[in-house]
Motif scaffolding. Structure first.
Motif, PDB file in Angstrom:
ATOM      1  N   CYS A   3     -40.873  19.220  -2.562  1.00  0.00           N
ATOM      2  CA  CYS A   3     -40.429  20.303  -1.688  1.00  0.00           C
ATOM      3  C   CYS A   3     -41.019  20.153  -0.290  1.00  0.00           C
ATOM      4  N   LYS A   4     -40.144  20.299   0.733  1.00  0.00           N
ATOM      5  CA  LYS A   4     -40.581  20.194   2.127  1.00  0.00           C
ATOM      6  C   LYS A   4     -40.672  21.545   2.823  1.00  0.00           C
ATOM      7  N   GLY A   5     -40.501  22.612   2.072  1.00  0.00           N
ATOM      8  CA  GLY A   5     -40.656  23.947   2.643  1.00  0.00           C
ATOM      9  C   GLY A   5     -39.590  24.333   3.649  1.00  0.00           C
ATOM     10  N   CYS A   6     -38.361  23.873   3.460  1.00  0.00           N
ATOM     11  CA  CYS A   6     -37.290  24.178   4.424  1.00  0.00           C
ATOM     12  C   CYS A   6     -36.838  25.633   4.328  1.00  0.00           C
ATOM     13  N   SER A   7     -37.123  26.282   3.226  1.00  0.00           N
ATOM     14  CA  SER A   7     -36.810  27.682   2.917  1.00  0.00           C
ATOM     15  C   SER A   7     -35.317  28.008   2.806  1.00  0.00           C
ATOM     16  N   LEU A   8     -34.475  27.008   2.651  1.00  0.00           N
ATOM     17  CA  LEU A   8     -33.053  27.272   2.415  1.00  0.00           C
ATOM     18  C   LEU A   8     -32.858  28.033   1.104  1.00  0.00           C
ATOM     19  N   CYS A   9     -33.663  27.723   0.118  1.00  0.00           N
ATOM     20  CA  CYS A   9     -33.558  28.399  -1.173  1.00  0.00           C
ATOM     21  C   CYS A   9     -33.956  29.872  -1.062  1.00  0.00           C
ATOM     22  N   VAL A  10     -34.938  30.154  -0.227  1.00  0.00           N
ATOM     23  CA  VAL A  10     -35.388  31.532  -0.029  1.00  0.00           C
ATOM     24  C   VAL A  10     -34.232  32.369   0.526  1.00  0.00           C
ATOM     25  N   VAL A  11     -33.521  31.825   1.497  1.00  0.00           N
ATOM     26  CA  VAL A  11     -32.385  32.519   2.112  1.00  0.00           C
ATOM     27  C   VAL A  11     -31.224  32.641   1.137  1.00  0.00           C
ATOM     28  N   ALA A  12     -31.001  31.616   0.313  1.00  0.00           N
ATOM     29  CA  ALA A  12     -29.855  31.590  -0.600  1.00  0.00           C
ATOM     30  C   ALA A  12     -30.001  32.532  -1.793  1.00  0.00           C
ATOM     31  N   CYS A  13     -31.207  32.857  -2.177  1.00  0.00           N
ATOM     32  CA  CYS A  13     -31.433  33.671  -3.381  1.00  0.00           C
ATOM     33  C   CYS A  13     -31.013  35.123  -3.157  1.00  0.00           C
ATOM     34  N   PRO A  14     -30.032  35.604  -3.944  1.00  0.00           N
ATOM     35  CA  PRO A  14     -29.557  36.982  -3.765  1.00  0.00           C
ATOM     36  C   PRO A  14     -30.524  38.035  -4.303  1.00  0.00           C
ATOM     37  N   LYS A  15     -31.496  37.626  -5.082  1.00  0.00           N
ATOM     38  CA  LYS A  15     -32.425  38.576  -5.708  1.00  0.00           C
ATOM     39  C   LYS A  15     -33.844  38.488  -5.153  1.00  0.00           C
ATOM     40  N   ASP A  16     -34.037  37.747  -4.081  1.00  0.00           N
ATOM     41  CA  ASP A  16     -35.362  37.593  -3.455  1.00  0.00           C
ATOM     42  C   ASP A  16     -36.433  37.132  -4.451  1.00  0.00           C
ATOM     43  N   VAL A  17     -36.051  36.185  -5.296  1.00  0.00           N
ATOM     44  CA  VAL A  17     -36.969  35.663  -6.312  1.00  0.00           C
ATOM     45  C   VAL A  17     -37.927  34.630  -5.713  1.00  0.00           C
ATOM     46  N   ILE A  18     -37.463  33.894  -4.697  1.00  0.00           N
ATOM     47  CA  ILE A  18     -38.204  32.737  -4.187  1.00  0.00           C
ATOM     48  C   ILE A  18     -38.858  33.030  -2.842  1.00  0.00           C
ATOM     49  N   ALA A  19     -40.061  32.495  -2.663  1.00  0.00           N
ATOM     50  CA  ALA A  19     -40.755  32.558  -1.377  1.00  0.00           C
ATOM     51  C   ALA A  19     -41.551  31.274  -1.214  1.00  0.00           C
ATOM     52  N   GLN A  77     -45.938  23.749   2.764  1.00  0.00           N
ATOM     53  CA  GLN A  77     -45.845  24.927   1.912  1.00  0.00           C
ATOM     54  C   GLN A  77     -44.617  24.704   1.049  1.00  0.00           C
ATOM     55  N   TYR A  78     -44.653  25.127  -0.186  1.00  0.00           N
ATOM     56  CA  TYR A  78     -43.536  24.863  -1.089  1.00  0.00           C
ATOM     57  C   TYR A  78     -42.980  26.158  -1.665  1.00  0.00           C
ATOM     58  N   ALA A  79     -41.769  26.060  -2.181  1.00  0.00           N
ATOM     59  CA  ALA A  79     -41.095  27.211  -2.780  1.00  0.00           C
ATOM     60  C   ALA A  79     -41.690  27.512  -4.150  1.00  0.00           C
ATOM     61  N   GLU A  80     -41.741  28.808  -4.459  1.00  0.00           N
ATOM     62  CA  GLU A  80     -42.191  29.226  -5.783  1.00  0.00           C
ATOM     63  C   GLU A  80     -41.472  30.520  -6.153  1.00  0.00           C
ATOM     64  N   ALA A  81     -41.375  30.762  -7.442  1.00  0.00           N
ATOM     65  CA  ALA A  81     -40.754  31.996  -7.920  1.00  0.00           C
ATOM     66  C   ALA A  81     -41.791  33.103  -7.872  1.00  0.00           C
ATOM     67  N   VAL A  82     -41.626  34.035  -6.945  1.00  0.00           N
ATOM     68  CA  VAL A  82     -42.586  35.125  -6.809  1.00  0.00           C
ATOM     69  C   VAL A  82     -42.169  36.356  -7.620  1.00  0.00           C
ATOM     70  N   ARG A  83     -40.887  36.418  -7.978  1.00  0.00           N
ATOM     71  CA  ARG A  83     -40.378  37.505  -8.826  1.00  0.00           C
ATOM     72  C   ARG A  83     -39.501  36.898  -9.919  1.00  0.00           C
ATOM     73  N   PRO A  84     -40.086  36.089 -10.804  1.00  0.00           N
ATOM     74  CA  PRO A  84     -39.292  35.346 -11.802  1.00  0.00           C
ATOM     75  C   PRO A  84     -38.488  36.238 -12.742  1.00  0.00           C
ATOM     76  N   ASP A  85     -38.932  37.451 -12.997  1.00  0.00           N
ATOM     77  CA  ASP A  85     -38.205  38.336 -13.909  1.00  0.00           C
ATOM     78  C   ASP A  85     -36.876  38.806 -13.332  1.00  0.00           C
ATOM     79  N   ASP A  86     -36.708  38.673 -12.006  1.00  0.00           N
ATOM     80  CA  ASP A  86     -35.468  39.105 -11.355  1.00  0.00           C
ATOM     81  C   ASP A  86     -34.415  37.997 -11.290  1.00  0.00           C
ATOM     82  N   CYS A  87     -34.779  36.785 -11.684  1.00  0.00           N
ATOM     83  CA  CYS A  87     -33.861  35.647 -11.592  1.00  0.00           C
ATOM     84  C   CYS A  87     -32.672  35.837 -12.531  1.00  0.00           C
TER      85      CYS A  87
END
Length: 77
Positions: A15-31, A43-53
């Motif tokens: 992961c290069k920390g581009c944060s495209l996944c953070v923007v794409a997630c409709p449930k704000d699971v990733i940061a 900095q890398y992506a991680e599931a900060v709210r995995p129960d909402d996925c």
């Protein structure tokens, strides 16, 4: 009717920390990590709210480096 539950696994070393996944997630699971960095100093992506996925796979689709694997599981009510 069962509910769909999702889970993501991030290859943190790629992961290069581009944060495209953070923007794409409709449930704000990733940061991006706040303080931790990977072996390349990003900095890398991680599931900060995995129960909402919901397993929609938007994050995996937009990831330019293919770092995210998405899993889906049907949960019984």
């Amino acid at each position: 009717m069962g509910k769909i539950k999702g889970a993501i696994v991030v290859n943190t070393d790629r992961c290069k920390g581009c944060s495209l996944c953070v923007v794409a997630c409709p449930k704000d699971v990733i940061a991006l990590t706040a303080k931790a960095v990977n072996v390349h100093g990003y900095q890398y992506a991680e599931a900060v709210r995995p129960d909402d996925c919901i397993g929609c796979a938007s994050c995996g689709i937009v990831c330019p480096d293919g770092c995210i694997s998405v899993y889906r599981k049907k949960m019984e009510d």
